[in-house]
Design an enzyme around this catalytic site. Structure first.
Site, PDB file in Angstrom:
ATOM      1  N   LYS A 187       0.810  -1.225   0.000  1.00 57.93           N
ATOM      2  CA  LYS A 187       0.000   0.000   0.000  1.00 57.93           C
ATOM      3  C   LYS A 187       0.838   1.267   0.000  1.00 57.93           C
ATOM      4  CE  LYS A 187      -4.438  -1.631   1.535  1.00 57.93           C
ATOM      5  NZ  LYS A 187      -4.287  -3.079   1.834  1.00 57.93           N
ATOM      6  N   GLU A 221      -9.946   6.801   3.308  1.00 56.51           N
ATOM      7  CA  GLU A 221     -10.762   5.800   3.992  1.00 56.51           C
ATOM      8  C   GLU A 221      -9.840   4.661   4.388  1.00 56.51           C
ATOM      9  OE1 GLU A 221     -10.106   5.842   0.817  1.00 56.51           O
ATOM     10  OE2 GLU A 221      -9.561   3.734   0.481  1.00 56.51           O
ATOM     11  N   SER A 248       1.717  -9.785  -0.998  1.00 60.00           N
ATOM     12  CA  SER A 248       1.357  -8.363  -0.894  1.00 60.00           C
ATOM     13  C   SER A 248       1.657  -7.758   0.467  1.00 60.00           C
ATOM     14  CB  SER A 248      -0.120  -8.178  -1.229  1.00 60.00           C
ATOM     15  OG  SER A 248      -0.938  -9.033  -0.452  1.00 60.00           O
TER      16      SER A 248
HETATM   17  C1  LIG Z   1      -5.137  -4.068   1.486  1.00 57.44           C
HETATM   18  C2  LIG Z   1      -4.445  -5.317   1.188  1.00 57.44           C
HETATM   19  C3  LIG Z   1      -4.828  -6.136   0.111  1.00 57.44           C
HETATM   20  C4  LIG Z   1      -6.038  -5.876  -0.729  1.00 57.44           C
HETATM   21  O1  LIG Z   1      -6.008  -4.685  -1.458  1.00 57.44           O
HETATM   22  P1  LIG Z   1      -5.803  -4.668  -3.034  1.00 57.44           P
HETATM   23  O2  LIG Z   1      -6.124  -3.269  -3.397  1.00 57.44           O
HETATM   24  O3  LIG Z   1      -6.730  -5.670  -3.630  1.00 57.44           O
HETATM   25  O4  LIG Z   1      -4.378  -5.008  -3.273  1.00 57.44           O
HETATM   26  C5  LIG Z   1      -4.083  -7.268  -0.164  1.00 57.44           C
HETATM   27  N1  LIG Z   1      -3.012  -7.604   0.587  1.00 57.44           N
HETATM   28  C6  LIG Z   1      -2.626  -6.848   1.647  1.00 57.44           C
HETATM   29  C7  LIG Z   1      -1.456  -7.287   2.440  1.00 57.44           C
HETATM   30  C8  LIG Z   1      -3.319  -5.686   1.982  1.00 57.44           C
HETATM   31  O5  LIG Z   1      -2.914  -4.947   3.026  1.00 57.44           O
END
Ligand SMILES: *Cc1c(COP(=O)(O)O)cnc(C)c1O
Length: 387
Positions: A84, A106, A373
């Site tokens: 993020k 948000e 992610s």
């Molecule tokens: C917020 C988040 C997501 C989901 O958000 P996307 O916009 O779909 O990427 C996925 N993995 C992690 C670790 C997150 O913090």
């Protein structure tokens, strides 16, 4: 293609009062964003503050079991613990160069709120985060982090008391504060130009992966896999590979408990097209067109819609999307912990679970990249309760 559309999806379905700040943002994307001043400063922030480039980690134990080479793109190693921050640093810097002094955003699970709060503090901007009242209670550690970073957290007690209504409240607040404030939207969704802007800042994931795979193996990966909530980490990984026909692209949504009648978060699998948060996309809704609350063990995948580009990539057939249920994501979580010594976020565990549970669908001896992610430290309480 109509401006702001991906196939039939996207657009800018907002009240008149939000058209001026969206136009101003579009103009900044054409003038400021490509400038050397912007690109150099963002590059410096990503390298020396956020920790790019992130490694591409080969998994020896799991590769041996699966019969193909599994690599993880390590977005979990970034500052604030997930992809993020790529987006929040980009948007905060753009806003600052536009002359804005404040950010608003948000947040659902609180991860985007923390990443926005950190970017605001780093760039000397003030910050207000809208968060559903129930989420404020459920995500106390992230609320604390945001406050420590100097951000004001505003509980939203209307409607579902979760992310959907926090976004509505933040959009309303932007109408009133647009002269000084940028709305730092958290995923590759919302009204044009946000899906393009967020993609722009997240494609660093796919660009690095492409170069790292070419350096390590001499060829492009056979498949890239990512989890899909709103779709930002996934589009960041996918977009640089969309025109490479040899690369299979796989998105994984949250399937919730998997029980009949459970409203999960698989908008691509179960969604019906409609308008939410300024865009036309696939949404979880009931027969009356009311938005159904989503549910997943991973709060970060709990969004009742999905970014419009994913809806279009599914419609065109270029990207395949699958759903993984909570119990399989939890299984993948512990498998990665034991086999490779990495604690993945529960969101990322969904992408990994699809790969671990479908080895025969992937090429023997091939190279498969999963976008990790985020890191799982934030999920310890949920994991503890599920044991
Ligand atoms: C917020 C988040 C997501 C989901 O958000 P996307 O916009 O779909 O990427 C996925 N993995 C992690 C670790 C997150 O913090």
């Amino acid at each position: 293609m109509k401006k702001g559309y991906f196939g039939a999806f996207g657009g800018q379905f907002v009240p008149e009062s939000l058209v001026p700040p969206l136009r101003e943002l579009e103009a900044a994307m054409e003038t400021i964003l490509p400038s050397a001043a912007f690109q150099d400063e963002l590059d410096d922030l990503l390298r020396n503050y956020a920790g790019r480039e992130t490694p591409l980690t080969f998994c020896p134990t799991l590769s041996g079991r699966l019969g193909f080479n599994l690599y993880l793109k390590r977005e979990d190693l970034l500052h604030t613990g997930a992809h993020k921050v790529n987006n929040t640093l980009g948007q905060a810097l753009l806003a600052k160069m536009m002359g804005k002094t404040a950010l608003l955003a948000e947040t659902g699970a609180g991860q985007h709120g923390v990443a926005t709060a950190a970017a605001a503090a780093r760039l000397g901007m003030s910050c207000r985060i809208f968060m559903g009242a129930d989420d404020v209670e459920r995500q106390a550690p992230n609320v604390m982090r945001m406050k420590l970073l100097g951000t004001e957290v505003i509980p939203v007690a209307t409607g579902s008391r979760t992310l959907k209504d926090a976004i509505n409240a933040a959009l309303r607040e932007w109408v009133a504060t647009q002269a000084t404030t940028h709305y730092c939207f958290g995923t590759a969704a919302g009204p044009h130009p946000f899906p393009l802007l967020v993609r722009e800042f997240q494609t660093v994931i796919g660009r690095e992966t492409r170069a790292q795979m070419l350096a390590k193996t001499g060829r492009l990966p056979d498949a890239v896999v990512a989890c899909v909530g709103g779709g930002s980490n996934a589009i960041g990984m996918f977009h640089p590979f969309v025109s490479d026909a040899s690369v299979r692209i796989i998105g994984v949504e949250a399937g919730g408990t998997g029980e009949a009648g459970c409203y999960h978060s698989a908008a691509l699998g179960k969604g019906i097209s409609g308008v939410l948060h300024g865009e036309y996309t696939l949404l979880l809704q009931n027969a009356d067109g009311q938005i159904e609350p989503s549910h997943s063990v991973s709060a970060g995948l709990d969004y009742p819609g999905v970014g419009p580009e994913h809806a279009a990539l599914q419609a065109s057939g270029r990207v395949e999307y699958h759903a993984v249920i909570d119990s399989r994501a939890l299984n993948a979580f512990s498998t990665l912990c034991h086999a490779e010594g990495i604690l993945p976020a529960l969101e990322s565990s969904h992408a990994l679970a699809w790969v671990l549970d479908n080895p025969d669908a992937l090429p023997k001896g091939g190279n498969v990249v999963v976008n990790l992610s985020g890191r799982g430290d934030k999920d310890m309480e949920i994991i503890r309760r599920s044991l």
